[in-house]
Design a protein around this motif. Structure first.
Motif, short mmCIF file in Angstrom:
data_model
loop_
_atom_site.label_atom_id
_atom_site.label_comp_id
_atom_site.label_asym_id
_atom_site.label_seq_id
_atom_site.Cartn_x
_atom_site.Cartn_y
_atom_site.Cartn_z
N GLY A 76 17.77 62.70 -25.28
CA GLY A 76 17.41 63.15 -26.62
C GLY A 76 17.40 62.01 -27.62
N GLY A 77 18.41 61.14 -27.53
CA GLY A 77 18.48 60.00 -28.44
C GLY A 77 17.32 59.04 -28.24
N ILE A 78 16.99 58.76 -26.99
CA ILE A 78 15.88 57.85 -26.70
C ILE A 78 14.56 58.45 -27.17
CG2 ILE A 78 14.52 56.83 -24.83
CD1 ILE A 78 17.13 56.45 -23.30
N LEU A 79 14.38 59.76 -26.92
CA LEU A 79 13.15 60.43 -27.34
C LEU A 79 12.98 60.35 -28.86
CD1 LEU A 79 10.68 62.19 -26.77
CD2 LEU A 79 12.19 64.20 -26.92
N GLY A 80 14.07 60.62 -29.57
CA GLY A 80 14.00 60.55 -31.03
C GLY A 80 13.63 59.16 -31.51
N ALA B 31 19.47 65.41 -37.59
CA ALA B 31 19.17 66.79 -37.18
C ALA B 31 19.06 66.90 -35.66
CB ALA B 31 17.88 67.27 -37.84
N LEU B 32 18.39 65.93 -35.05
CA LEU B 32 18.20 65.94 -33.60
C LEU B 32 19.52 65.88 -32.86
CD1 LEU B 32 16.56 65.67 -30.99
CD2 LEU B 32 16.28 63.24 -31.48
N ASN B 33 20.37 64.92 -33.20
CA ASN B 33 21.62 64.76 -32.46
C ASN B 33 22.61 65.89 -32.70
OD1 ASN B 33 21.91 61.94 -30.99
ND2 ASN B 33 20.66 61.61 -32.80
N SER B 34 22.64 66.44 -33.90
CA SER B 34 23.53 67.58 -34.14
C SER B 34 23.06 68.79 -33.35
CB SER B 34 23.59 67.90 -35.64
OG SER B 34 22.32 68.25 -36.15
N ALA B 35 21.73 69.00 -33.30
CA ALA B 35 21.20 70.13 -32.53
C ALA B 35 21.40 69.93 -31.03
CB ALA B 35 19.72 70.32 -32.85
N LEU B 36 21.25 68.69 -30.56
CA LEU B 36 21.52 68.40 -29.15
C LEU B 36 22.94 68.80 -28.77
CD1 LEU B 36 20.04 64.79 -28.60
CD2 LEU B 36 19.32 66.87 -27.42
N ALA B 37 23.90 68.32 -29.55
CA ALA B 37 25.31 68.55 -29.23
C ALA B 37 25.67 70.03 -29.31
CB ALA B 37 26.20 67.75 -30.18
#
Length: 208
Positions: free
Chosen positions: A101-105, A136-142
């Motif tokens: 997810g981090g790499i994609l973002g 937003a991405l990392n909080s939603a991932l977790a």
């Protein structure tokens, strides 16, 4: 992990990725209605940020508390805990999901190169490109990982929502940035869970 029919999970993933693709296309094309909407929301919230300093302080606190590195550290702790309790496949899923997810973002930010909002009197600042929002991405991932592991923790969804709101309120992201980040943050764990689902019955992780 939460047990759901593959068709249901695939359907949810498609429902999440389609609006992300549409938003990305609009951002890339510079679609006027989306720009007008983003600028309208950003401008109004910027006024509120100056008029209500107490709320701005709270939003600053929230955006700092829920920054990506906080979720990465928490995910690492979960990975260690799962591995030590014999749930190595689930631990690998958590690690792969957060990393992917981090790499994609990061790649999408570079691909679209969207500039962040700019104000003459900003209340906050941030570096890098805007689309999608990394916070937003990392909080939603977790949180999606947490809810898939323990469904009764559904109330944690408030965290990504507040995180996304704080980024727009502080004027460091457009509304479409945080929406895309939230949707991707849910879609990625659903996608990776499909790859790791076959061995879930052997994992000593609570199914409650």
């Amino acid at each position: 992990m939460r047990s759901e029919p593959p068709v249901v999970r695939a359907g949810l993933t498609v429902l999440l990725l389609v609006p992300v693709a549409v938003l990305a296309a609009f951002v890339c094309a510079g679609w006027a209605p989306l720009r007008a909407f983003d600028r309208g929301v950003a401008g109004r919230l910027h006024e509120v940020a100056h008029d209500v300093p107490a709320l701005t302080t709270v939003m600053t606190w929230l955006t700092d508390l829920f920054q990506p590195n906080v979720f990465r550290v928490l995910a690492l702790l979960v990975v260690i805990w799962l591995a030590r309790h014999g749930a190595r496949r689930t631990a690998t899923w958590v690690a792969v999901t957060m990393i992917a997810g981090g790499i994609l973002g990061g790649l999408l930010k570079l691909l679209f190169g969207r500039a962040r909002p700019e104000f003459l009197d900003p209340v906050a600042s941030a570096v890098g490109y805007a689309f999608p929002s990394g916070h937003a991405l990392n909080s939603a991932l977790a949180v999606t990982i947490a809810v898939l592991l323990v469904p009764r923790w559904w109330a944690l969804w408030l965290i990504p929502v507040l995180t996304a709101l704080s980024r727009v309120y502080l004027g460091v992201h457009w509304t479409s940035d945080v929406i895309a980040g939230l949707l991707l943050g849910v879609a990625v764990p659903l996608l990776t869970a499909r790859a790791f689902r076959p061995a879930r019955a052997a994992e000593p992780v609570s199914q409650r």
